[in-house]
Design an enzyme around this catalytic site. Sequence first.
Site, PDB file in Angstrom:
ATOM      1  CG  ASP A   1      -0.901  -9.081  18.719  1.00  0.00           C
ATOM      2  OD1 ASP A   1      -1.471  -8.879  19.607  1.00  0.00           O
ATOM      3  OD2 ASP A   1       0.167  -8.949  18.327  1.00  0.00           O
TER       4      ASP A   1
ATOM      5  CG  ASP B   1       1.353  -8.173  21.935  1.00  0.00           C
ATOM      6  OD1 ASP B   1       0.231  -8.346  22.172  1.00  0.00           O
ATOM      7  OD2 ASP B   1       1.926  -7.354  21.818  1.00  0.00           O
TER       8      ASP B   1
ATOM      9  CG  ASP C   1      -3.423  -8.460  22.796  1.00  0.00           C
ATOM     10  OD1 ASP C   1      -2.901  -9.676  22.896  1.00  0.00           O
ATOM     11  OD2 ASP C   1      -2.665  -7.397  22.172  1.00  0.00           O
TER      12      ASP C   1
ATOM     13  CB  SER D   1      -2.199  -5.167  18.813  1.00  0.00           C
ATOM     14  OG  SER D   1      -1.773  -5.825  20.072  1.00  0.00           O
TER      15      SER D   1
END
Lengths: 467, 459
Positions: A253, A255, A251, A103
Amino acid sequence: MYSTRSLFGSSGIRGKVNELITGPLAIRIGLATADYLSAIVKHPQIMVGHDHRTTGPMLTSALMAGLLEGGVTVTRTEMAPTPSIAYASGKEGMHASIIVTASHNPPEYNGFKFHNPDGAGFTAIQQEELEKRIMKAEPVDWKQFTDFSSFEAIPHHLDAIVNACEVTRSYNVVMDGALGVGSLVTPSALQQLHASVKPLNTPPDGQEYAQHCPPSKIQSAAAAEWQHFVHLDNLSEIVTSTKAHVGIAHDGDADRVLAVDDKGRVLAGDILLALVADYYLATRGGKVIATTVSSSSVVDQVVKQHGARVERSRVGDVFVSNLVKEHKAVMGAEPSGPFIFPEVHYCPDGPLAACKILELLEWANRSLSQLADDLPSTHLLRASVTCPNEKKEAVMKAIKSVFEEWKNIEEVNRIDGIRASFHDSSWVLIRPSGTEPVIRITVEAFSAQRAKGLLKNAQETLKREIR
Amino acid sequence: MTWTPCFGTSGIRGSVPDELHPEVAWQIGYSVATVFKGAPLLVCHDNRTSSPMLTNAVVSGLMAGGSDAHYGGEVITPAVSLYPRHCDLGGAILITGSHIPAHMSGIEVLDHDGAPVPRDVEKQIEALNISKAAPVNWQNYGRLRQASDVGSFWINKVVTQVDAGLIAKRNFRVVVDAANGTAIPWLLDAIKQLGCTVIELNTERDPTFPGRSPNLRVNLLDQAVQLVKQQRADLGVAVDGDADRAFFVDDKGRAIMGDVSGTLLAQIELIREGGGTIVTPINSSNLVEDVVGQFKARIVYSRVGPPAIVAAIKKHNALFAFEESGKIIYPRLNYLSDSGLGTAYLLEYLARTEKTLSEIIDAFPKYTQLKRAIDCPNNLKEAVTLYALEMVRKDYPNVQVNTADGVKVIFDDGWLLLRPSGTEPVFRCFAESRQEKRAQELLTLGLDWIEDVLKSAAS
């Protein structure tokens, strides 16, 4: 060897590569997941993929080796955001997905996120099921070893986003990809919704990710959390200098989403939540908005106006997702930026949230700064007090009885630490950190004085109990 | 931990998953990347059930060791060994069980020229598997690349070596026994592209090898023999699981011994090139002497097994090499046996000479070759070798003796080879002569020597 007891955090397994996170561990995780899925379904299928990190392909291949050894048929996606992989896995009828990502963590980290076909992260119970299998899962017989194929997840996710949104006006958006995978989806989704997009820090780059972000001049909790991987001052300046309607960042990734308003101000996730919740409740009805114990009471103020209520979970997007599901909430989000829109899936979805912001702007027919300014203004303060890990439990117990003596308490929520809310809508959250030897304090009030007083009171109480 | 991954004569082999499993494969990949200093490597595999799993583990280990992994998917062994030389890669890793039973597999490491890595490199890899190298920094991890053209590159290379137009004019009908293995579709496609009609046998891809054993022996070719006869085909080709080795069946439905077809392909190569060195192991038929003797050629006898053959090829800059097991090697293109190249050259020769394969084989001198394996404890093997040498010195002081691999006694009218197996407690005895009776005599002589030692050890 790794201890299996504390592998899972609030968002899957995460750590430094070559230390906790290694190829052999990935193989064991794959085998454990296979064992777990095989106990539920007959011929398990899974989708795997990774973000932009340099160690992603290595860990994904190792993970696949373990899954194939355990008899799970694997579909491997190209590099993609977490929500794209989670979405495609559901659409393709898989039984789960695993995304290799850390992340927003620094680039030397990596990890594994586990999602159900509806997009929600694995529950605590599911994570326990995996954890107890990691050291003891056995391979299948040689005739049952499985094979893998390749798949492009992003086009399916893009279609789902565009189909779930409707924007007719053409907005100007600055999109900061932060060298992560969000730029593989968001610019294209925004453009299909008629936006004119200025991309920054694209394409994804695992070598340079989070390497050149100076501390931000912006003083806010949101800025503090995002400045490690997004060059916030730069984004803010470009939004204002190009007269964009909004700036968007994700961020690593994707999400999560971060919004910068047309005045260049970074909006905290819970402020954005209050705005989007207002729009959702006004246009779709619904009774519940889901968030965590750490988000602002501004959300409550807005939600109450619609005759709806706020449900709060522990900190962690998995808990919010499950709360959304459990209470049939119209949407959910956390202050750190994960937004869940259940009409698409239960996975926190940064690109989808970016598009929802444009929908909000068109519905409200006002600028993002005007919308933010119209919210009740609150004072949110954060601090932490050093506390040895072994003392945390006793201190938290003592704090609970202290709270019971405080006046004007409306409600005490103990889902994650202790959150006491007062009749004047101010609240204090005292929460032991899961990773550091500190106890964190969050307070919020409608006057600066009240906020300062609450914080001081909480700090003193804590220090006294820790002694 | 009783099993340690060690290189045998064809890579690291073991049963899956108890010996060879993903964690072992990951470590091997990691060690190889370390020994190759992070050079990019091709990774391909055969059609076994364990191949995708082991390949992913090897690919992952390579990237963790700093090598880019060029994933080439499921292709036949000769396509893998052909590729690195032409595509500027540091080498290749091949996950294949070749001809061994279906529940087993293996990992072979090939050098930048596609040849198996030398023994000292194997030793470095083995040592790293145990000591475990320090991990590379996250910034230096290898990347995953696709090498999707490995199979098509090989087909193109095979087809362009010969006059495909000439072959196509003859409308050859070729039975291909693919052993349900990796030859599907690559070898079939190559032969089709040469303008032949392929009559398929065991061409359902099935990693349990239901049609026949993935091994290659003359007595496993009954189906191919029947189908060639029934279909009146011009040629039958049968390969092992990963299609490096090939046996041929002539138009009369006779399965041809590996050293006979090897000799014919050597002859074709010598005609094409006008001369050169032929490498073959010490147990090959004398037929090669008769046939090759007509050309400007030299025969080099090597020890048995792929590493020794490749070493001899490189040392003597050989034109061609073959082994009675069906290995056919064209070193200018490929250091591993290549069933496709062999088939292409054979078809071109048949087209050019307008002869049938049976006519060519019938014109060869006939040899009788006999083989026998005798149980012999490993600790007596040296005694057998020494005793045989002593008996030769005593009884046949004037004959030629070759001790490159066991004891080969070369008489004017035949030869006898006593050779200890490298992998089993067995001593092998080979005898060959143009006269069947003489071959039988020689075999008996060799067997008697082995028995003498075993008896005296027992008493």
